[in-house]
Design a protein around this motif. Structure first.
Motif, mmCIF file in Angstrom:
data_model
loop_
_atom_site.group_PDB
_atom_site.id
_atom_site.type_symbol
_atom_site.label_atom_id
_atom_site.label_comp_id
_atom_site.label_asym_id
_atom_site.label_seq_id
_atom_site.Cartn_x
_atom_site.Cartn_y
_atom_site.Cartn_z
ATOM 1 N N THR A 184 0.829 -1.210 0.000
ATOM 2 C CA THR A 184 0.000 0.000 0.000
ATOM 3 C C THR A 184 0.860 1.254 0.000
ATOM 4 O OG1 THR A 184 -1.806 -1.134 1.160
ATOM 5 C CG2 THR A 184 -1.776 1.276 1.275
ATOM 6 N N LEU A 185 1.942 1.232 0.748
ATOM 7 C CA LEU A 185 2.849 2.372 0.789
ATOM 8 C C LEU A 185 3.497 2.605 -0.578
ATOM 9 C CD1 LEU A 185 4.298 4.571 2.373
ATOM 10 C CD2 LEU A 185 6.012 2.863 3.044
ATOM 11 N N ILE A 186 3.860 1.511 -1.257
ATOM 12 C CA ILE A 186 4.434 1.635 -2.608
ATOM 13 C C ILE A 186 3.407 2.219 -3.563
ATOM 14 C CG2 ILE A 186 5.414 0.378 -4.567
ATOM 15 C CD1 ILE A 186 6.549 -1.635 -2.582
ATOM 16 N N VAL A 187 2.161 1.763 -3.436
ATOM 17 C CA VAL A 187 1.078 2.285 -4.284
ATOM 18 C C VAL A 187 0.937 3.790 -4.111
ATOM 19 C CG1 VAL A 187 -1.421 2.292 -4.648
ATOM 20 C CG2 VAL A 187 -0.202 0.117 -4.388
ATOM 21 N N GLU A 188 0.880 4.234 -2.862
ATOM 22 C CA GLU A 188 0.716 5.658 -2.586
ATOM 23 C C GLU A 188 1.885 6.466 -3.151
ATOM 24 O OE1 GLU A 188 0.349 5.740 1.619
ATOM 25 O OE2 GLU A 188 -1.738 5.037 1.628
ATOM 26 N N THR A 189 3.090 5.935 -3.022
ATOM 27 C CA THR A 189 4.277 6.649 -3.490
ATOM 28 C C THR A 189 4.324 6.723 -5.011
ATOM 29 O OG1 THR A 189 5.487 5.886 -1.540
ATOM 30 C CG2 THR A 189 6.791 6.758 -3.347
ATOM 31 N N THR A 190 3.986 5.618 -5.693
ATOM 32 C CA THR A 190 3.989 5.632 -7.160
ATOM 33 C C THR A 190 2.908 6.552 -7.703
ATOM 34 O OG1 THR A 190 2.629 3.609 -7.139
ATOM 35 C CG2 THR A 190 5.000 3.343 -7.449
ATOM 36 N N GLN A 191 1.774 6.619 -7.029
ATOM 37 C CA GLN A 191 0.711 7.526 -7.463
ATOM 38 C C GLN A 191 1.145 8.991 -7.347
ATOM 39 O OE1 GLN A 191 -2.473 6.083 -4.965
ATOM 40 N NE2 GLN A 191 -3.377 4.871 -6.623
ATOM 41 N N GLN A 192 1.951 9.300 -6.334
ATOM 42 C CA GLN A 192 2.478 10.659 -6.209
ATOM 43 C C GLN A 192 3.379 10.996 -7.402
ATOM 44 O OE1 GLN A 192 4.525 10.765 -2.458
ATOM 45 N NE2 GLN A 192 2.674 10.342 -1.257
ATOM 46 N N GLY A 193 4.108 10.014 -7.870
ATOM 47 C CA GLY A 193 5.008 10.238 -8.992
ATOM 48 C C GLY A 193 4.295 10.539 -10.285
ATOM 49 N N VAL A 194 3.074 10.038 -10.437
ATOM 50 C CA VAL A 194 2.311 10.284 -11.664
ATOM 51 C C VAL A 194 2.098 11.779 -11.867
ATOM 52 C CG1 VAL A 194 0.088 9.952 -12.804
ATOM 53 C CG2 VAL A 194 1.178 8.032 -11.609
ATOM 54 N N ALA A 195 1.696 12.469 -10.803
ATOM 55 C CA ALA A 195 1.465 13.909 -10.905
ATOM 56 C C ALA A 195 2.757 14.675 -11.144
ATOM 57 C CB ALA A 195 0.782 14.402 -9.628
ATOM 58 N N ILE A 196 3.832 14.208 -10.496
ATOM 59 C CA ILE A 196 5.108 14.913 -10.624
ATOM 60 C C ILE A 196 5.700 14.755 -12.025
ATOM 61 C CG2 ILE A 196 7.499 14.947 -9.801
ATOM 62 C CD1 ILE A 196 6.395 14.159 -7.036
ATOM 63 N N LEU A 197 5.607 13.559 -12.583
ATOM 64 C CA LEU A 197 6.203 13.277 -13.886
ATOM 65 C C LEU A 197 5.343 13.733 -15.047
ATOM 66 C CD1 LEU A 197 7.580 9.728 -13.057
ATOM 67 C CD2 LEU A 197 8.907 11.829 -13.320
ATOM 68 N N GLY A 198 4.076 14.029 -14.744
ATOM 69 C CA GLY A 198 3.196 14.532 -15.789
ATOM 70 C C GLY A 198 2.330 13.445 -16.395
#
Length: 244
Positions: A184-198
């Motif tokens: 779950t922690l990995i999921v939350e972190t990867t989802q944050q990257g989506v917004a950052i990377l565009g």
């Protein structure tokens, strides 16, 4: 299926199989041996890149000789309960240790955990672990500290006020729940990257797909752990009887 120890010729076949890039299961099939036997043999003798048949054979002979010297048969040898074959028990304990090592545990932690799992009480004192594993008290202490930090063992006092280290039936339930939380922690972190990377960029799409996949796995793992928890506390045959 042949039993007994691996021969030097079988070790040479293992070395050839590793050189050809064969999986442990395929090498074991060609030898008509359990996959666990080949896995244990390779892991304890240099790993897939460092395995050498002649060195492995000599190391096995040396370990066998050392065990015979360290544990001579006689009045001090503990009796084997339930008619167990002591050699078969020792071999199985080594196999279980190897499996734990493949899951990511260090060797000493794996040895301690395997020792506890294969005891009927599911527990041991530090002195008992030192004696059984033929290691230093410091090694046992370090291993227990790590296993305890991972909720894989717990401490309790017996009737003589000695500290015992125990593996609970619930340990794998707790492990599965912890694994689900980690995902779950990995999921939350990867989802944050989506917004950052565009959005719609290759990197963001990659992270989004990973998040969706791990979110499904995490949810499924947590649900299955809850649903199957009662199996850990059912005696063999009881569930079958209740369903009939």
């Amino acid at each position: 299926m042949p039993g007994g120890r691996l021969t030097q010729q079988e070790r040479q076949q293992i070395a050839l199989g590793l050189a050809d890039g064969l999986a442990y299961a395929e090498i074991a099939r060609r030898l008509d041996r359990p996959t666990s036997t080949v896995t244990r043999e390779v892991m304890r003798n240099g790993g897939p890149t460092g395995y050498r048949a002649d060195l492995a054979h000599r190391a096995t002979e040396r370990r066998t000789h050392q065990r015979r010297q360290a544990a001579p048969r006689g009045a001090d040898t503990p009796p084997q309960v339930h008619g167990r074959d002591p050699e078969a028990v020792r071999e199985y304990e080594e196999t279980l240790t190897t499996v734990f090592m493949q899951s990511g545990l260090a060797k000493m932690m794996s040895r301690v955990l395997a020792c506890l799992y294969t005891s009927d009480t599911g527990s041991a004192t530090a002195a008992e672990l030192v004696r059984h594993l033929q290691v230093s008290p410091a090694s046992v202490s370090k291993a227990i500290a790590f296993l305890e930090s991972q909720d894989l063992v717990r401490r309790e006092r017996d009737e003589r006020r000695r500290e015992r280290y125990v593996v609970d039936d619930d340990v794998w339930y707790q492990s599965m729940k912890a694994s689900a939380r980690a995902l779950t922690l990995i999921v939350e972190t990867t989802q944050q990257g989506v917004a950052i990377l565009g959005p719609d960029t290759p990197a963001a799409i990659r992270l989004e797909n990973i998040a969706r996949y791990l979110d499904f796995v995490s949810e499924t793992t947590a649900r299955a752990a809850e649903q199957a928890r009662e199996i850990l506390h059912v005696k063999p045959g009881a569930s079958r009887t209740s369903d009939e």
